[in-house]
Write an enzyme that holds these catalytic residues in place. Structure first.
Site, mmCIF file in Angstrom:
data_model
loop_
_atom_site.group_PDB
_atom_site.id
_atom_site.type_symbol
_atom_site.label_atom_id
_atom_site.label_comp_id
_atom_site.label_asym_id
_atom_site.label_seq_id
_atom_site.Cartn_x
_atom_site.Cartn_y
_atom_site.Cartn_z
ATOM 1 N N ALA A 210 0.723 -1.087 0.125
ATOM 2 C CA ALA A 210 0.265 0.228 0.194
ATOM 3 C C ALA A 210 1.104 1.264 -0.020
ATOM 4 O O ALA A 210 1.774 1.440 0.817
ATOM 5 C CB ALA A 210 -0.635 -0.158 1.144
ATOM 6 N N CYS A 211 0.573 2.090 -0.300
ATOM 7 C CA CYS A 211 0.969 3.588 -0.581
ATOM 8 C C CYS A 211 -0.510 4.837 0.098
ATOM 9 O O CYS A 211 -1.165 4.635 0.167
ATOM 10 C CB CYS A 211 1.949 3.670 -2.000
ATOM 11 S SG CYS A 211 1.049 3.987 -3.308
ATOM 12 N N GLY A 212 -0.018 5.747 -0.463
ATOM 13 C CA GLY A 212 -0.980 7.121 -0.311
ATOM 14 C C GLY A 212 -1.870 6.792 -0.957
ATOM 15 O O GLY A 212 -3.000 6.580 -0.948
ATOM 16 N N VAL B 182 -3.566 3.184 1.106
ATOM 17 C CA VAL B 182 -3.902 2.202 2.088
ATOM 18 C C VAL B 182 -5.026 3.067 2.622
ATOM 19 O O VAL B 182 -5.662 2.239 3.160
ATOM 20 C CB VAL B 182 -2.638 3.788 3.065
ATOM 21 C CG1 VAL B 182 -3.293 3.798 4.584
ATOM 22 C CG2 VAL B 182 -1.736 4.043 2.695
#
Length: 92
Positions: A7-9, A41
């Site tokens: 996951a990333c922003g 996220v």
């Protein structure tokens, strides 16, 4: 089978890059049966429970506390192959 979620922003580029780096690190560690996905996220908050390992940057990983019975792996440097491999080996 090891199920991995990265996951990333915002769920765009960096989560996909992390996903490829995680898959590569797992293969180096001898894990070949991998199911992986990448997302933001925000999405990971609802998806994390279905994964064995969830990987995100250290500044975002706390948002996923308590959302999975699996392992949360926070990364200092998303591009550091050695850090990724070392942290994954700790939770396998």
């Amino acid at each position: 089978m090891v199920k991995i979620l990265t996951a990333c922003g915002n769920g765009m580029g960096s989560s996909m890059v992390i996903k490829m780096k995680v898959e590569n690190a797992l293969r180096q560690l001898g894990v070949s049966d991998i199911q992986s996905a990448s997302c933001s996220v925000g999405e990971a908050k609802s998806l994390a429970a279905g994964y064995d390992i969830v990987v995100a940057s250290n500044h975002l990983i706390h948002e996923l506390d308590g959302r999975t019975k699996g392992h949360l792996v926070g990364l200092d440097n998303l591009m550091d192959d050695q850090e990724i491999k070392a942290k994954l080996s700790q939770v396998l």
